[in-house]
Design an enzyme around this catalytic site. Structure first.
Site, PDB file in Angstrom:
ATOM      1  N   TYR A  54      26.541  31.760  -5.236  1.00 30.23           N
ATOM      2  CA  TYR A  54      26.391  30.335  -5.566  1.00 30.23           C
ATOM      3  C   TYR A  54      26.882  29.478  -4.417  1.00 30.23           C
ATOM      4  CZ  TYR A  54      24.458  28.801  -9.905  1.00 30.23           C
ATOM      5  OH  TYR A  54      23.566  28.426 -10.857  1.00 30.23           O
ATOM      6  N   GLU A  56      26.499  25.549  -4.256  1.00 28.29           N
ATOM      7  CA  GLU A  56      26.142  24.139  -4.454  1.00 28.29           C
ATOM      8  C   GLU A  56      26.736  23.290  -3.331  1.00 28.29           C
ATOM      9  OE1 GLU A  56      27.682  23.523  -8.355  1.00 28.29           O
ATOM     10  OE2 GLU A  56      25.750  23.853  -9.313  1.00 28.29           O
ATOM     11  N   ASP A 200       2.540  15.292   2.505  1.00 29.14           N
ATOM     12  CA  ASP A 200       2.763  16.574   1.824  1.00 29.14           C
ATOM     13  C   ASP A 200       1.828  17.577   2.478  1.00 29.14           C
ATOM     14  OD1 ASP A 200       2.679  18.785   0.221  1.00 29.14           O
ATOM     15  OD2 ASP A 200       2.532  17.694  -1.672  1.00 29.14           O
ATOM     16  N   THR A 226       5.464  23.244   0.990  1.00 29.40           N
ATOM     17  CA  THR A 226       5.850  24.539   0.461  1.00 29.40           C
ATOM     18  C   THR A 226       5.985  25.456   1.669  1.00 29.40           C
ATOM     19  OG1 THR A 226       3.524  25.115   0.165  1.00 29.40           O
ATOM     20  CG2 THR A 226       4.678  24.308  -1.773  1.00 29.40           C
ATOM     21  N   LYS A 229       2.356  29.013   1.733  1.00 28.96           N
ATOM     22  CA  LYS A 229       0.897  28.989   1.850  1.00 28.96           C
ATOM     23  C   LYS A 229       0.535  29.385   3.290  1.00 28.96           C
ATOM     24  CE  LYS A 229       0.297  25.794  -1.985  1.00 28.96           C
ATOM     25  NZ  LYS A 229       1.472  24.985  -2.308  1.00 28.96           N
ATOM     26  N   ARG A 235       8.258  32.021  -1.536  1.00 23.76           N
ATOM     27  CA  ARG A 235       8.047  30.869  -2.418  1.00 23.76           C
ATOM     28  C   ARG A 235       9.202  29.904  -2.208  1.00 23.76           C
ATOM     29  NH1 ARG A 235       3.336  32.071  -5.488  1.00 23.76           N
ATOM     30  NH2 ARG A 235       3.749  30.100  -6.518  1.00 23.76           N
TER      31      ARG A 235
END
Ligand SMILES: Cc1ncc(COP(=O)(O)O)c(C=O)c1O
Length: 417
Positions: A54, A56, A200, A226, A229, A235
């Site tokens: 973790y 954060e 985008d 992203t 692609k 991902r």
């Protein structure tokens, strides 16, 4: 085959399904424009102990201890992203493209503000203000369409709408537009109405870094993408921006929207960015476009009706109804023949979204496998044959077997043989 030995012992059901998916990806011609094959190095980074941690916050300002190595991983990814895209600032924590776009709204807009993007049935993405998405629900969304004859972006229409509605932000970039974007022209419209220009580039990020699509910087102030692609990473998502938006965008991602970043994905993004900074990747990007053009030309020769008459990028959109099938009928026939694509609305589509008129194709995955322009002629041939055989399961199966055999000659990155 990937090493799934631990999975085989613990969970043979899931192992068997992953194996089948692996075979499917090996033996079909994958033409879905948003997909690709990530490299073995990217796959390895995603399957590591980084998933256990973790973290954060941001490097040097985390809420938990033990960040010695995670900080270094994230900082490397950020530095590579900034260098590769020529960005003043990068945030590599978005879980994917949609949360990256959501963060842009949170950083820039108040609910009810006007925003503007390309309408979904004309190729835009849900998050660019479509009515059923948070972006169309929470903001006053104005959607530009395409020119009724050319099906190209109509800058006069965009300017008129911008002058009338004075949006806080204007989106460029899309999910199903086969041509390049004139970011400079959009920037001058945005400047006239004091809007922030956002690009985008989820679909064509790999083409931008490969130098075969116009660069959104310096015209756009914020760029989202992203990473999975044409960029060929895991991902994930990224936001790149000019320095003046850095603080607000970082705060929008954390604590505004997300909790702990997916560190295994961050590491894999760093790997993909390193791969994308090579000369080989530039050549890859050039070949993606060459393959899309070759496939488009071969389809045109066979009488297919292509939206805008061709392509400048990795993507082709054609009207299946001109060949007598709906988009869904056509993509289903292709699927049975081992050719994977998706049905898609075409501009001014008279049909319903679940069974639209068009089919969208992309050349990134086949290019990753080493297929070239000559092979695209064969792919076009099989597309035509699958259309002709749409009511003949035996013929479709015969094509599928040929496709499968053909695929055996092209290894897939990320799938060990
Ligand atoms: C232009 C564009 N933006 C954003 C996204 C959203 O990405 P994700 O599905 O990773 O949330 C997509 C997905 O296809 C896209 O095409």
């Amino acid at each position: 085959m990937s090493d799934l030995s631990a999975l085989e012992t613990t969970d043979p059901d899931i192992e068997a399904l992953i194996r089948k998916e692996e075979q499917r990806q090996l033996h079909s011609i994958r033409l879905i424009a948003s997909e690709n094959y990530a490299s073995s190095a990217v796959m390895q980074a995603t399957g590591t102990v980084l998933t256990n941690k973790y973290s954060e916050g941001y490097a040097g300002k985390r809420y938990y201890e033990g960040q010695d190595y995670v900080d270094q991983v994230e900082s490397l990814a950020i530095e590579r992203a900034k260098t590769l895209f020529g960005a003043e600032h990068a945030n590599v924590q978005p879980y994917s493209g949609s949360p990256a776009n959501q963060a842009v709204y949170l950083a820039l807009c108040k609910p009810g503000d006007s925003i503007m993007g390309m309408s979904l049935p004309f190729g835009g993405h849900l998050t660019h203000g479509w009515k059923v998405n948070f972006s169309g629900i929470q903001y006053k969304s104005v959607q530009y369409e395409l020119h009724p004859e050319t099906h190209l972006i109509d800058l006069d229409q965009v300017r008129e709408m911008a002058l009338e509605h004075r949006p806080r932000l204007i989106w460029t970039g899309a999910s199903a537009y086969p041509r390049t974007w004139d970011f400079e022209a959009f920037a001058s419209i945005a400047a006239e109405v004091d809007a922030v220009l956002v690009a985008d580039i989820a679909h064509f990020a790999g083409l931008v870094v490969g130098g075969v699509h116009p660069h959104p910087f310096p015209h756009a102030s914020i760029v989202t993408t992203t990473t999975h692609k044409t960029l060929r990473g895991p991902r994930g998502g990224m936001i790149l921006s000019k320095e003046e938006f850095a603080r607000d965008l970082d705060r929008a991602i954390f604590p505004g929207l997300q909790g702990g970043p997916h560190n295994h994905t961050t590491a894999a993004i760093a790997v993909a960015l390193k791969e994308a900074s090579t000369e080989d990747f530039k050549d890859y990007a050039r070949r993606i476009v060459a393959n899309a053009r070759a496939l488009a030309d071969a389809l045109l020769e066979k009488g297919f009706s292509l939206v805008t008459g061709g392509t400048d990028n990795h993507l082709i959109l054609f009207d299946a109804t001109a060949k007598g099938l709906s988009g869904k009928q056509g993509s289903s026939a292709m699927h049975l023949a081992g050719l994977e694509a998706n049905s898609n609305a075409i501009p001014f589509d008279p049909r319903k979204p679940f069974d639209p008129s068009g089919i969208r194709l992309g050349s990134a995955s086949v290019t990753s496998r080493g297929m070239n322009e000559e092979h695209m002629r064969q792919v076009a041939e099989w597309i035509e044959q699958s259309f002709q055989a749409h009511e003949d399961p035996a013929r479709l199966e015969a094509i599928r077997q040929q496709v499968s055999e053909f695929c055996s000659g092209f290894p897939c990155p990320g799938i060990p043989t």
